[in-house]
Scaffold this active site. Structure first.
Site, PDB file in Angstrom:
ATOM      1  N   GLU A 108      19.703 -68.447  38.785  1.00 38.89           N
ATOM      2  CA  GLU A 108      20.022 -69.296  39.935  1.00 38.89           C
ATOM      3  C   GLU A 108      19.259 -70.612  39.865  1.00 38.89           C
ATOM      4  O   GLU A 108      19.797 -71.676  40.194  1.00 38.89           O
ATOM      5  CB  GLU A 108      19.702 -68.553  41.232  1.00 38.89           C
ATOM      6  CG  GLU A 108      20.511 -67.267  41.391  1.00 38.89           C
ATOM      7  CD  GLU A 108      20.732 -66.872  42.833  1.00 38.89           C
ATOM      8  OE1 GLU A 108      21.571 -67.503  43.494  1.00 38.89           O
ATOM      9  OE2 GLU A 108      20.057 -65.932  43.281  1.00 38.89           O
ATOM     10  N   GLU A 128      21.231 -57.881  40.225  1.00 39.12           N
ATOM     11  CA  GLU A 128      21.144 -57.584  41.655  1.00 39.12           C
ATOM     12  C   GLU A 128      22.128 -56.508  42.101  1.00 39.12           C
ATOM     13  O   GLU A 128      21.808 -55.665  42.945  1.00 39.12           O
ATOM     14  CB  GLU A 128      21.384 -58.854  42.480  1.00 39.12           C
ATOM     15  CG  GLU A 128      20.288 -59.908  42.373  1.00 39.12           C
ATOM     16  CD  GLU A 128      20.544 -60.909  41.276  1.00 39.12           C
ATOM     17  OE1 GLU A 128      19.964 -62.012  41.336  1.00 39.12           O
ATOM     18  OE2 GLU A 128      21.322 -60.603  40.346  1.00 39.12           O
TER      19      GLU A 128
END
Length: 666
Positions: A108, A128
């Site tokens: 990210e 995740e």
């Protein structure tokens, strides 16, 4: 000029600000690192003469995700989303230099940079989803802008590592270099400045939206594939990626943040995070975390038969050379062709190429047991009659056989090549080097080891026996086996008690004793010529090739002739009682010292009994239900097997202190 800080390095040369993440071993983007990075970017903004920023990671990787503990509550500011917003808003062009294994929040952060240069060995991934979570710092909005919906969803829904120079991740890198990503990034900056040095926020890129119809089609296909899946996080990821093309960027970020919070607060994510921590904890096997592990490149497997074949295959496919020995040459004459058949089957299914299969088989040696023990790092006994085989001094020996264990035994969940569990049975005469070897073997086979202090009993066998005994008790009280199984199947457990009994074979289970006044319903079925799956009928009818179970209309009449029916319990009551009984048995294992931690019991329950990982094991689940509620349910059951249902004292101790079994993990 240069200045070193605790977690972030800062230097300037020829107008290029270099900001280095330094938080070994994996540059986790924890709160202090995030704050230091924002401070470094603020400083760079005021740096006289600065023309660009190169963001890199020192050591083995660019950056990994934040710490798991930060998902349990409100993340301390600055958040990853705030850091990524600050990076993207930089007035200077930001080039991220990627190397190593870049995970989660690290990806990210890279997406928030204006450009990305990576070495060819870089791998990225979004793990995740495996924790019931989703990206929460803008990846669901930025990644589709770069790569489109198909590639973005492939990366975020699978959680797999992807090579930076191949699909689906190839759109992330503006330049792939063969070696030094930092040097490559500096050269990239030079070329960029020659072209005007433009800032290029990822939020403004639209290449991934170039074919809106294909984008929506990719979203629709994933949504349809997940329509009946129970997990929440994948569905939320799909919705957020769809929002990327439908909403303005800031609104999309808000959508992502809300969806991420929903996932984070869910019971599913709590269970998956608990499972992740439990498995990490179990891998230590009670040894010091920094205990050195030998590299296992070659092992000896002694003995013929199906167990030996499975072990040899499991080792070979993981790249471990095997010396397979028996005292009976006929066992090898029969076993080697059967091993080749297993490899042929994997080639036929496309799980291995023919060349890979040949390469693996080239690592196999066969011969007399004694001759096979030289030059190996470990000996595994896979058949009886091998215990006195001479071997060079200092080579640890363990047994994979069922039965009593004096030193160290291994209990593999089937199928050995695919199942992720090894129970390491530590007997009274176990030696430390044997335990270390067992841990090394688990690592080499990519399996999770769970330590069990016993003379042969395993956690899985006790949990299975308890589950069957509890389910039998409910049948004693008038409940129907199909309704008991349905209560779990609808909940996500695809191997519920009576179906699992049929699959294992009822005659073996029929010999297990019950308290006076209680019935072993496998024994009842066997008395009616029902042997289970292999016999064509058990609790279920089994027909076809391979046999498929179906409900037997005649079973109800058979049951009613043996015991009176009763008002059905709710599915929630059934689950609470059976899972409570399993947790109660876990409490007995803890009290006896057979198991060190409740979480080890949950690891076995999910990996060996196939309880849904996103639900959690019985020790976790009684905490979800509430220990007081579970204790009351067991106390209130009017069944002859009173000792079995009596809650262990630890229930009362934990309830009194407002705690759950999680408090006993260490």
């Amino acid at each position: 000029m240069s200045e070193a800080r605790d977690t972030v390095g800062y230097s300037v040369g020829d107008g290029v600000v270099r900001i280095g993440i330094c938080n070994p071993p994996v540059n986790a983007l924890v709160r202090d690192v995030r704050a230091a990075l924002i401070a470094a970017f603020d400083r760079a903004a005021d740096e006289e003469g600065a023309v660009a920023i190169v963001l890199y990671g020192e050591g083995a990787t660019f950056a990994s995700g934040a710490e798991l503990s930060e998902t349990d509550g409100t993340t301390d500011a600055p958040t990853m989303a705030e850091l990524c917003a600050r990076v993207e808003a930089s007035r200077l062009p930001v080039v991220a230099a990627l190397h190593g294994t870049v995970l989660g929040a690290g990806v990210e952060l890279a997406l928030a940079a204006h450009y990305r240069v990576a070495d060819a060995e870089t791998r990225i991934g979004f793990p995740e989803v495996k924790l019931g979570l989703m990206p929460s710092a803008g990846a669901t909005q930025r990644l589709p802008r770069l790569a489109g919906a198909g590639a973005a969803l492939e990366m975020m829904l699978t959680g797999q590592l992807c090579s930076i120079d191949d699909a689906p991740a190839e759109a992330l890198a503006d330049l792939v270099v063969e070696e030094d990503a930092l040097a490559g990034a500096v050269q990239f900056v030079e070329a960029l400045l020659e072209d005007g040095g433009a800032v290029r926020p990822t939020s403004g890129i639209r290449s991934g939206f170039s074919d809106p119809m294909a984008y929506q089609q990719a979203v629709a296909q994933r949504r349809e594939a997940l329509a009946h899946a129970p997990e929440l996080a994948p569905r939320e990821i799909v919705a957020a990626v769809e929002a990327a093309i439908l909403l303005p960027f800031e609104a999309g970020l808000a959508f992502e943040a809300d969806a991420a919070q929903t996932c984070r607060d869910s019971e599913q994510s709590r269970a998956l995070r608990a499972a992740f921590v439990a498995e990490h904890r179990a891998r230590r096997l009670g040894l010091p975390e920094d205990a050195p592990l030998p590299d296992l490149s070659r092992i000896a497997v002694l003995g013929g038969g199906p167990l030996a074949i499975q072990l040899v295959f499991a080792a070979l496919v993981r790249g471990i050379a095997v010396q397979w020995g028996t005292r009976d040459p006929a066992a090898l004459r029969e076993g080697v062709p059967r091993l080749r058949d297993v490899f042929d089957e994997f080639v036929r299914r496309g799980a291995l190429s023919e060349d890979d299969a040949l390469d693996r088989l080239a690592d196999l040696r066969i011969g007399d047991s004694a001759a096979m023990t030289g030059g190996v790092e470990m000996i595994v006994h896979a058949a009886r009659g091998q215990g006195d085989v001479p071997a060079p001094e200092g080579i640890p020996r363990v047994s994979a056989l069922p039965g009593k264990v004096r030193q160290v035994g291994l209990r593999f969940a089937p199928p050995i090549h695919a199942a992720r569990l090894i129970e390491v049975i530590v007997g009274p005469a176990a030696m430390p080097e044997q335990i270390v070897a067992a841990r090394a073997l688990a690592k080499a086979l990519d399996k999770i080891p769970v330590r069990v202090n016993s003379r042969g009993e395993s956690i899985a066998s006790r949990l299975l026996a308890t589950c069957q005994r509890a389910a039998d008790a409910l049948v004693d009280l008038g409940q129907h086996p199909y309704e008991i199984d349905r209560s779990f199947r609808d909940w996500g457990w695809h191997r519920p008690p009576f179906l699992a009994s049929d699959q294992r074979g009822l005659p073996d289970l029929a010999t297990r004793p019950r308290a006076e006044g209680a019935r072993n319903w496998c024994e009842v079925m066997v008395g009616h010529d029902r042997a289970g799956r292999t016999g064509g009928a058990g609790f279920y009818l089994w027909e076809g090739t391979p046999p498929v179970p179906s409900e037997d209309p005649g079973l109800t009449a058979l049951l009613d002739a043996e015991r009176p029916a009763a008002k059905p319990l709710s599915h929630e009551q059934i689950r609470r009682l059976i899972l409570g009984a399993m947790a109660n048995e876990g409490a007995r294992m803890l009290a006896s010292g057979m198991v060190a931690r409740p979480s080890d019991i949950d690891v076995v329950a999910t990996l060996a009994l196939d309880l849904p990982r996103w639900r959690g094991g019985p020790m976790h689940l009684v905490g979800v239900y509430g220990l007081l509620s579970v204790r009351r349910a067991m106390d209130g059951l009017d069944h002859p097997d009173a000792a079995f249902w009596a809650p262990e004292p630890v229930f009362g101790e934990l309830i009194k202190n407002g705690r759950s079994f999680e408090a006993l993990n260490r």
